[in-house]
Motif scaffolding. Structure first.
Motif, short mmCIF file in Angstrom:
data_model
loop_
_atom_site.label_atom_id
_atom_site.label_comp_id
_atom_site.label_asym_id
_atom_site.label_seq_id
_atom_site.Cartn_x
_atom_site.Cartn_y
_atom_site.Cartn_z
N ALA A 192 14.60 45.66 8.57
CA ALA A 192 15.91 46.31 8.62
C ALA A 192 16.99 45.43 8.01
N GLY A 193 16.89 44.12 8.22
CA GLY A 193 17.86 43.20 7.64
C GLY A 193 17.80 43.19 6.12
N VAL A 194 16.58 43.21 5.59
CA VAL A 194 16.41 43.25 4.13
C VAL A 194 17.00 44.54 3.57
N ARG A 195 16.71 45.65 4.24
CA ARG A 195 17.27 46.92 3.79
C ARG A 195 18.80 46.88 3.79
N ASN A 196 19.37 46.30 4.84
CA ASN A 196 20.83 46.22 4.93
C ASN A 196 21.43 45.36 3.82
N VAL A 197 20.85 44.19 3.58
CA VAL A 197 21.43 43.31 2.56
C VAL A 197 21.26 43.91 1.16
N LEU A 198 20.15 44.57 0.89
CA LEU A 198 19.97 45.21 -0.41
C LEU A 198 20.95 46.37 -0.58
N GLN A 199 21.21 47.11 0.50
CA GLN A 199 22.19 48.20 0.42
C GLN A 199 23.59 47.65 0.17
N MET A 200 23.94 46.54 0.83
CA MET A 200 25.25 45.92 0.60
C MET A 200 25.38 45.46 -0.84
N LEU A 201 24.33 44.83 -1.40
CA LEU A 201 24.37 44.38 -2.79
C LEU A 201 24.53 45.56 -3.74
N ARG A 202 23.82 46.64 -3.45
CA ARG A 202 23.93 47.84 -4.29
C ARG A 202 25.35 48.40 -4.27
N GLU A 203 25.93 48.50 -3.07
CA GLU A 203 27.29 49.02 -2.95
C GLU A 203 28.29 48.14 -3.68
N GLU A 204 28.13 46.83 -3.58
CA GLU A 204 29.04 45.91 -4.29
C GLU A 204 28.89 46.06 -5.80
N PHE A 205 27.64 46.23 -6.27
CA PHE A 205 27.41 46.41 -7.70
C PHE A 205 28.02 47.71 -8.19
N GLU A 206 27.85 48.78 -7.41
CA GLU A 206 28.43 50.07 -7.80
C GLU A 206 29.95 50.00 -7.83
N LEU A 207 30.55 49.30 -6.88
CA LEU A 207 32.00 49.13 -6.87
C LEU A 207 32.45 48.34 -8.10
N THR A 208 31.74 47.28 -8.41
CA THR A 208 32.08 46.47 -9.58
C THR A 208 31.98 47.30 -10.86
#
Length: 66
Positions: A18-34
């Motif tokens: 679950a932690g890995v899923r969360n961190v990958l989702q956060m990275l994806r959201e940051e990339f999409e925002l960028t």
């Protein structure tokens, strides 16, 4: 250079899958925002002009103390 291995391993150790899923989702959201902030709507629109590396940008120097 941005490295994603360390956050993924730390999140795995702390919260498992679950932690890995969360961190990958956060990275994806940051990339999409960028991408959105840079005006890109797809990966194909990202060009070398959008990328700045430590070799491209002058090193920041602290302001002189008065």
């Amino acid at each position: 250079m941005f490295k994603i291995g360390r956050p993924v391993v730390f999140s795995l150790a702390a919260e498992g899958e679950a932690g890995v899923r969360n961190v990958l989702q956060m990275l994806r959201e940051e990339f999409e925002l960028t991408m959105a902030l840079s005006g890109c709507t797809s990966l194909k629109e990202i060009t070398r002009d959008h990328i700045v590396t430590e070799w491209d940008a002058p090193r920041a120097r602290p302001a002189p103390r008065l």
